[in-house]
Design a protein around this motif. Structure first.
Motif, PDB file in Angstrom:
ATOM      1  N   VAL A  37     -20.292  13.961 -26.407  1.00  0.00           N
ATOM      2  CA  VAL A  37     -19.996  12.654 -25.860  1.00  0.00           C
ATOM      3  C   VAL A  37     -21.093  12.223 -24.922  1.00  0.00           C
ATOM      4  O   VAL A  37     -20.883  11.400 -24.050  1.00  0.00           O
ATOM      5  N   GLY A  38     -22.284  12.724 -25.112  1.00  0.00           N
ATOM      6  CA  GLY A  38     -23.416  12.169 -24.410  1.00  0.00           C
ATOM      7  C   GLY A  38     -23.690  10.876 -25.111  1.00  0.00           C
ATOM      8  O   GLY A  38     -24.748  10.712 -25.685  1.00  0.00           O
ATOM      9  N   ILE A  39     -22.737  10.011 -25.104  1.00  0.00           N
ATOM     10  CA  ILE A  39     -22.637   8.889 -26.019  1.00  0.00           C
ATOM     11  C   ILE A  39     -23.860   7.999 -25.852  1.00  0.00           C
ATOM     12  O   ILE A  39     -24.035   7.354 -24.829  1.00  0.00           O
ATOM     13  N   PHE A  40     -24.737   8.023 -26.832  1.00  0.00           N
ATOM     14  CA  PHE A  40     -26.046   7.425 -26.714  1.00  0.00           C
ATOM     15  C   PHE A  40     -25.977   5.919 -26.890  1.00  0.00           C
ATOM     16  O   PHE A  40     -25.154   5.388 -27.611  1.00  0.00           O
ATOM     17  N   ALA A  41     -26.912   5.232 -26.247  1.00  0.00           N
ATOM     18  CA  ALA A  41     -27.021   3.808 -26.417  1.00  0.00           C
ATOM     19  C   ALA A  41     -27.602   3.518 -27.777  1.00  0.00           C
ATOM     20  O   ALA A  41     -28.548   4.146 -28.194  1.00  0.00           O
ATOM     21  N   SER A  42     -27.003   2.595 -28.475  1.00  0.00           N
ATOM     22  CA  SER A  42     -27.511   2.201 -29.786  1.00  0.00           C
ATOM     23  C   SER A  42     -28.064   0.798 -29.669  1.00  0.00           C
ATOM     24  O   SER A  42     -27.347  -0.130 -29.363  1.00  0.00           O
ATOM     25  N   ASP A 336     -20.327  21.554 -21.776  1.00  0.00           N
ATOM     26  CA  ASP A 336     -21.690  21.516 -21.232  1.00  0.00           C
ATOM     27  C   ASP A 336     -21.886  20.199 -20.503  1.00  0.00           C
ATOM     28  O   ASP A 336     -21.254  19.188 -20.831  1.00  0.00           O
ATOM     29  N   VAL A 337     -22.754  20.214 -19.503  1.00  0.00           N
ATOM     30  CA  VAL A 337     -23.091  19.017 -18.729  1.00  0.00           C
ATOM     31  C   VAL A 337     -24.595  18.813 -18.833  1.00  0.00           C
ATOM     32  O   VAL A 337     -25.380  19.696 -18.480  1.00  0.00           O
ATOM     33  N   GLN A 338     -24.991  17.646 -19.331  1.00  0.00           N
ATOM     34  CA  GLN A 338     -26.414  17.378 -19.530  1.00  0.00           C
ATOM     35  C   GLN A 338     -27.110  17.094 -18.209  1.00  0.00           C
ATOM     36  O   GLN A 338     -26.570  16.374 -17.358  1.00  0.00           O
ATOM     37  N   LYS A 339     -28.292  17.660 -18.060  1.00  0.00           N
ATOM     38  CA  LYS A 339     -29.054  17.499 -16.817  1.00  0.00           C
ATOM     39  C   LYS A 339     -29.430  16.053 -16.600  1.00  0.00           C
ATOM     40  O   LYS A 339     -29.881  15.374 -17.499  1.00  0.00           O
ATOM     41  N   GLY A 340     -29.260  15.606 -15.371  1.00  0.00           N
ATOM     42  CA  GLY A 340     -29.623  14.248 -15.004  1.00  0.00           C
ATOM     43  C   GLY A 340     -28.654  13.195 -15.478  1.00  0.00           C
ATOM     44  O   GLY A 340     -28.894  11.996 -15.293  1.00  0.00           O
ATOM     45  N   SER A 341     -27.555  13.596 -16.092  1.00  0.00           N
ATOM     46  CA  SER A 341     -26.588  12.642 -16.640  1.00  0.00           C
ATOM     47  C   SER A 341     -25.633  12.160 -15.550  1.00  0.00           C
ATOM     48  O   SER A 341     -25.542  12.751 -14.469  1.00  0.00           O
ATOM     49  N   PRO A 342     -24.899  11.071 -15.803  1.00  0.00           N
ATOM     50  CA  PRO A 342     -23.879  10.629 -14.848  1.00  0.00           C
ATOM     51  C   PRO A 342     -22.868  11.731 -14.542  1.00  0.00           C
ATOM     52  O   PRO A 342     -22.380  11.831 -13.411  1.00  0.00           O
ATOM     53  N   ALA A 343     -22.546  12.554 -15.533  1.00  0.00           N
ATOM     54  CA  ALA A 343     -21.592  13.642 -15.322  1.00  0.00           C
ATOM     55  C   ALA A 343     -22.108  14.637 -14.289  1.00  0.00           C
ATOM     56  O   ALA A 343     -21.373  15.062 -13.387  1.00  0.00           O
ATOM     57  N   GLU A 344     -23.378  15.022 -14.405  1.00  0.00           N
ATOM     58  CA  GLU A 344     -23.943  15.983 -13.445  1.00  0.00           C
ATOM     59  C   GLU A 344     -23.996  15.374 -12.048  1.00  0.00           C
ATOM     60  O   GLU A 344     -23.658  16.031 -11.054  1.00  0.00           O
ATOM     61  N   LYS A 349     -18.157  19.777 -13.961  1.00  0.00           N
ATOM     62  CA  LYS A 349     -18.602  21.143 -14.219  1.00  0.00           C
ATOM     63  C   LYS A 349     -18.098  21.646 -15.567  1.00  0.00           C
ATOM     64  O   LYS A 349     -17.079  21.178 -16.090  1.00  0.00           O
ATOM     65  N   MET A 350     -18.822  22.606 -16.110  1.00  0.00           N
ATOM     66  CA  MET A 350     -18.387  23.267 -17.324  1.00  0.00           C
ATOM     67  C   MET A 350     -17.022  23.912 -17.077  1.00  0.00           C
ATOM     68  O   MET A 350     -16.810  24.560 -16.064  1.00  0.00           O
ATOM     69  N   GLY A 351     -16.090  23.709 -18.008  1.00  0.00           N
ATOM     70  CA  GLY A 351     -14.754  24.261 -17.868  1.00  0.00           C
ATOM     71  C   GLY A 351     -13.739  23.277 -17.313  1.00  0.00           C
ATOM     72  O   GLY A 351     -12.530  23.539 -17.363  1.00  0.00           O
ATOM     73  N   ASP A 352     -14.220  22.151 -16.767  1.00  0.00           N
ATOM     74  CA  ASP A 352     -13.292  21.107 -16.334  1.00  0.00           C
ATOM     75  C   ASP A 352     -12.513  20.578 -17.532  1.00  0.00           C
ATOM     76  O   ASP A 352     -13.035  20.501 -18.654  1.00  0.00           O
ATOM     77  N   LEU A 353     -11.274  20.175 -17.284  1.00  0.00           N
ATOM     78  CA  LEU A 353     -10.464  19.545 -18.324  1.00  0.00           C
ATOM     79  C   LEU A 353     -10.323  18.068 -17.985  1.00  0.00           C
ATOM     80  O   LEU A 353      -9.769  17.710 -16.935  1.00  0.00           O
TER      81      LEU A 353
END
Length: 506
Positions: A37-42, A336-344, A349-353
């Motif tokens: 879901v590193g949902i990319f811009a199209s 997984d959490v992508q580096k530099g992403s809004p999530a990070e 964190k990895m394992g979050d639900l």
């Protein structure tokens, strides 16, 4: 119409090169439990650069009452479908494709090559041919904007539209397309057309009576009846973003881009695909909800492109054991959490639900992917996470992915004049429907009037062997050329669409 085949539990899109077949591409579809879901811009480039405003005719969306027919009356839906029929058009496309023809198969045999030399003629010769296909479309404005499927008009050199109850062909231009949802907008130069009325597809329910309107097999305008069989169907593997309405209304090749309307004549979906092991209707059809079609078409017309945001996580649905572990029945696990992403940046964190987004329960990974994919970059979203048994509230802004992340590797032209080769990665496997373990040198580009073009190479070919030298990468291909000294009169083995061909180079 996209057709999904079912042999050996694998789904494939039907490929049709018939004169009256849909313009489809084959893609291997394998349902995955882990969805990125590193949902990319199209970004969708359009032919028309002028920004326009677009409005849609709406069907009343008040609380709906469902009723059975009364005794003594003839049950007919003529009055219902006579108006939407006026808004569904036939679409015909033409595309010029290069076709490689075998001039003399005997030249595959080294004996004949040595004995006869070039007297039998070249092994292969590129030849242009015109590929024709058909589909349907839905008029959405009085001045000629039409919604259809991207696969109906994809790569077409010419798009023609035939209006209802006429035989006149009108030229159409492509306004914009979004391959990720398989939607496109075209426009004809016409006035006073009858636009279809949009119904609220979020209020559709299983069991509702529906009608599919389109041009199956090119026989002309046709109406079929069925019911809504299921809602929110995803994981089919047809599009990147899936939230289909499933119906048993008869849908066949040529219906792609046509209308699925309810019993009031309101548009609830754009017919897109069927599930079949024969290529014909099997009672399982899929339509893109009208709410999504409206949103995408509006952005294509008014903005000229589709931009999607991303959270920046990889996620998976929970297994039964994981449901017990988290003591929760719904949600998706962050893998997984992508580096530099809004999530990070927001501290995910990895394992979050992930259990909620903007107050809505996250049912599964498909729901979250579609939800985020419907929003633009910079849109704020509120997430509720379950971490170590406690709820964690997080707010972040969606971000457009850096184009460099999805940039295509530059092709190497060292091996042969005009032949652009790249190494195979996961993105290339997906784009060209290659096997998961396929290795070789992938043809990314073939320049016109080049040695590669004259020898019949095509984009998507995979060079797997040069003479008796195995090729696992572009480096191997170049190394084989150096080892042989010259490629003249050498045999190249190429894998194309699952089959292996040999090419004797000029």
């Amino acid at each position: 119409m996209l057709t999904i085949y079912l042999p050996m539990l694998l789904f494939y899109k039907k490929i049709s090169q018939m004169q009256q077949g849909d313009n489809m591409t084959k893609r291997q579809l394998i349902a995955s439990t882990i969805i990125s879901v590193g949902i990319f811009a199209s970004i969708v480039t359009t032919i028309s650069t002028k920004a326009n405003a677009i409005t849609f005719k709406e069907t009343a969306s008040q609380d709906l009452q469902r009723a059975m027919p009364t005794n003594g009356n003839l049950l007919s839906y003529y009055e219902v479908i006579k108006e939407p029929k006026k808004s569904v058009v036939n679409i015909f496309t033409k595309k010029v494709v290069k076709q490689v023809t075998t001039m003399n198969p005997l030249m595959n045999d080294p004996f004949f090559r040595q004995f006869f030399g070039g007297e039998l003629g070249g092994m292969q010769m590129p030849k242009d041919r015109v590929e024709r296909s058909l589909g349907s479309g839905v008029i959405v404005t009085e001045d000629g904007y039409i919604i259809t499927n991207n696969h109906v008009i994809e790569n077409a050199d010419e798009i023609m539209v035939v209006l209802p109850d006429t035989k006149n062909e009108l030229h159409a231009k492509l306004i914009g397309a979004d391959p990720k949802t398989d939607l496109a907008v075209i426009k004809i130069d016409a006035k006073g057309l009858i636009p279809i009325s949009f119904a609220d597809s979020t209020k559709v329910r299983e069991g509702d009576v529906v009608f599919a309107i389109g041009n199956p097999f090119g026989v002309g305008e046709t109406v079929t009846q069925g019911i809504v069989s299921a809602l929110n169907k995803s994981g089919i593997g047809i599009n990147d973003y899936e939230n289909f309405i499933q119906t048993d209304a008869s849908i066949n090749p040529g219906n792609s881009g046509g209308a699925l309307v309810d019993s009031r004549g309101g548009l609830i979906g754009i017919n897109t695909a069927i599930l079949s092991n024969t290529g014909q209707n099997n009672g399982i059809g899929f339509a893109i909800p009208s709410s999504l079609a409206k949103k995408i078409s509006k952005e294509l017309v008014e903005k000229g492109k589709i931009e999607r945001g991303r959270i920046g996580i990889t996620m998976k649905d929970m297994s039964e054991k994981e449901r017990k572990y988290y003591s929760c029945d719904k949600g998706v696990i962050v893998m997984d959490v992508q580096k530099g992403s809004p999530a990070e940046k927001a501290g995910i964190k990895m394992g979050d639900l992930v259990v909620k987004i903007n107050g809505q329960n996250v049912i599964d990974s498909a729901f979250l992917k579609n939800y985020v994919g419907s929003m633009s970059p910079s849109t704020p979203v509120a997430l509720v996470l379950l971490r170590a048994g406690k709820n964690v509230n997080i707010t972040l802004k969606l971000e457009k992915i850096d184009d460099k992340v999805v940039a295509v590797t530059n092709a190497d032209y060292t091996f042969m004049d005009g032949l652009g080769l790249v190494d195979i990665n996961d993105a290339m496997r997906k784009k060209y429907s290659l096997a998961s373990k396929q290795q070789g040198a992938l043809v990314m580009n073939v320049k016109e009037n080049s040695s590669a073009s004259r020898n019949g190479f095509s984009e998507g070919d995979v060079i797997v062997q040069v003479e008796d030298i195995e090729v696992m990468s572009v480096h191997d291909a170049i190394g084989a050329k150096k080892a042989l000294g010259s490629l003249s009169n050498k045999q190249i083995f190429v894998r194309r669409k699952g089959a292996v061909y040999s090419v004797i180079l000029e």
